[in-house]
Design an enzyme around this catalytic site. Sequence first.
Site, PDB file in Angstrom:
ATOM      1  CE  LYS A 159      33.374 -38.402  48.855  1.00  0.00           C
ATOM      2  NZ  LYS A 159      33.856 -37.065  48.440  1.00  0.00           N
ATOM      3  CB  SER A 163      35.002 -35.419  51.930  1.00  0.00           C
ATOM      4  OG  SER A 163      34.745 -35.395  50.535  1.00  0.00           O
ATOM      5  CB  SER A 189      36.886 -34.044  48.629  1.00  0.00           C
ATOM      6  OG  SER A 189      36.398 -33.254  49.675  1.00  0.00           O
TER       7      SER A 189
END
Lengths: 489, 97
Positions: free
Chosen positions: A83, A158, A182
């Site tokens: 990420k 997210s 997330s």
Amino acid sequence: MSSVDALHRESAVDLARACAAGERSARSIADAFLARAASVEPGLDAFLELDAARVRAQADAIDARRDRGETLGPLAGVPVAIKDLIAERDAPLTCGSRILENYVSPYDAHVIERLRAADAVLFGRTNLDEFAMGSTTETSAFKVTKNPWDPARFPGGSSGGSAVAVAARMAPLALGTETGGSIRQPASLCGVYGLKTTYGRVSRYGAAAYASSLDQIGPFATSAADLALLLGVIAGRDTRDSTSADEPVPDYAASLGQGVEGLRIGVPREFFGDGVDPEVRATVERAIETLRGLGAETRDVSLPHTEYGIPVYYLVATSEASSNLARYDGVHYTTRADAPDLEHLYTRSRGDGFGLEVKKRIMLGTFALSAGYYDAYYKKAQQVRTLIRRDFDAAFADVDVLVGPVAPAPAAPLGAVVDDALAMYMMDVLTVTANLAGICALSCPAGFTEGRLPIGVQLLAPPFAEPTLLRTAAAFEAATDYSREEPIA
Amino acid sequence: MVDPSVVDSVAALARLDLDPAQRERLISDLGKILAHIEMLDRVDTTDVPITSHPLDATDVDAADEPIASLPVAEGLRNAPDREGDLFRVPPVLGGDG
């Protein structure tokens, strides 16, 4: 051994073993996943950056070490997508924001050091909601990631890019971060495993902070065994994160075969309220039946303050964010707007650099902490947070693990919620309480809607009881076949 | 809706420029969010302690040992403007400096 064409379908456990044994080169593994990404990434936009030369250089270095006779680490040659909120030395780190558009990390995050030491191959930077603030991966300043089961729908967020990279088999493993769901929510919406680790289990050193009393790093994978493999590499004490817990790291793989015979499973009635989609409810109820059939005992429990999770979360998280994001000031390492004086340099750089959702959360947090409102909002939220923790403490006095839905509904069409102030937040209603309490929780593939959209089941356990989650997920996985289905042939 | 003057003063506190469209959205959205948050008023929190942190751990002192820190060149690597080994900014008090 399968053909090179199908190498991207192999598990991380098998790939690491084959690479360490010299049956496969790290380079051949890297090339197979790069080829897979070249084929499916254009329709999905999971990655903000995937530098084939950097990937191959890491793989070649691992092969050279093995050729010299060195013993390789537990993730030998395994690609791990990262990420773009986690610092990787000499790679971009945008956090999905214009304000860090040109930033290049000068150092490695703790988890990246661990991955390198384990001989993993860092495999690109995945898309995310700007500074992890969103639940659809649509607030990214750079691109919109699509759900591989239906590219007209969002993947959740997210950590949507990491979930999609794994779901579409562009990487066998990925790292994401959680502040309010997330990892679990995109894992559920994309049909993969995602683990929110216990607060303190994994060092956040080198991860951009959103809300420091909530943030955790965790893994994505396509099986419980792969999840355990990556967790074992990243978990453990690091003195550079003062919240990193001094707890022993168990052998997570050892928990996988223990089964659920006699396991006490609690079903929190508040997780099955009117807002839960009927197909989601039916899928989770079927999963509970499956676990019961495997020998688990189930009982009803109550988490009475669940409905207050969203207001508490959005006060606590935004208050902490308003402080954490003060560092993006136009002075030290962000983009900078032209300004005649320092005051305007701050306001213009931040005004130009942050998107609407980030501004909204900074504003809400600044408001909640401001004079005259502090007691009514921030302090009140911290008190209700205590009641939410006590709910879990009481439930875990009688059961080993809780089971419920992850997200109230399957993936919705792109744009369906991102512009609605509350609709996007309500998607986190069943995930935020685990973050507020600091416990661990996992999303496990549990079925599909009529329209073939994945649905996950959420398992929650007390602090540092990740082995209980993995044991339960592995037993469920062995009895079902949802996790073996792929979105793209 | 929240009072537009509240949005303006909070934006000033947060050092955030808002364009007119964003300002309108925030007036509306913050109003909706704060209205939802009002539901916390239903919870009796008399004598309930706060939770600021989910761990039971308390602060401890780190060993007083020097460790390597980021070299200056690395620390300045992403600087939008610099002068020698320093970050360069416009005048703090305005003017041409």
